[in-house]
Design a protein around this motif. Structure first.
Motif: not given
Length: 148
Positions: A108-111, A94-104, A79-88
């Motif tokens: 990968a860590m989730r997988d 825990d306060g970790s911000l997910l961006t285009e830079r770190n979502i990949g 879900l985070a990957a989808k919303v980041v791709a949509a510009g959100a």
């Protein structure tokens, strides 16, 4: 530009009260999406959206509704990957911000962790407990995002 909305993947979210507090401070709309079981808020800024039971129904609703500039609170990496791709912007409780830079890397860590759990059916836990420091960091990051 429309005002930012804060979307919350609410079923297992430990920071719903914090989201409401920040939203009230900055007069931001909140949409809490859940499969049910969450009490409605009396706060006029908070909209409760209940979706059908199902593993990804809340995620689909959030992904369909989010627009650039919105903030999504979730622990769900696809879900985070989808919303980041949509510009959100996506933020974990825990306060970790997910961006285009770190979502990949996060995906990968989730997988990887999913593969490790599948390979060892006796593997228990692995994650650390949600802490007061996590809650504080979340508040700080969400406050900063809501001000922008």
């Amino acid at each position: 530009m429309a005002r930012m909305t804060i979307w919350v993947d609410a079923d297992a979210c430990p920071v719903k009260a914090e989201v409401e507090r920040v939203a009230t401070r900055y007069r931001r709309r909140v949409v809490m999406v859940s499969n049910g079981g969450i009490r409605p808020s009396a706060n006029p800024l908070v909209e409760m959206v209940y979706v059908a039971a199902g593993p990804d129904e809340a995620d689909k609703r959030i992904a369909d509704g989010v627009v650039p500039g919105d903030v999504v609170v979730t622990t769900d990496m696809p879900l985070a990957a989808k919303v980041v791709a949509a510009g959100a912007r996506a933020i974990r409780p825990d306060g970790s911000l997910l961006t285009e830079r770190n979502i990949g890397e996060a995906l990968a860590m989730r997988d990887l962790m999913s593969d490790l759990r599948a390979a060892d059916p006796f593997r228990q836990g692995g994650g650390r407990a949600f802490s007061a420091a996590d809650r504080s960091r979340f508040l700080d990051v969400l406050d900063r995002l809501a001000r922008d």
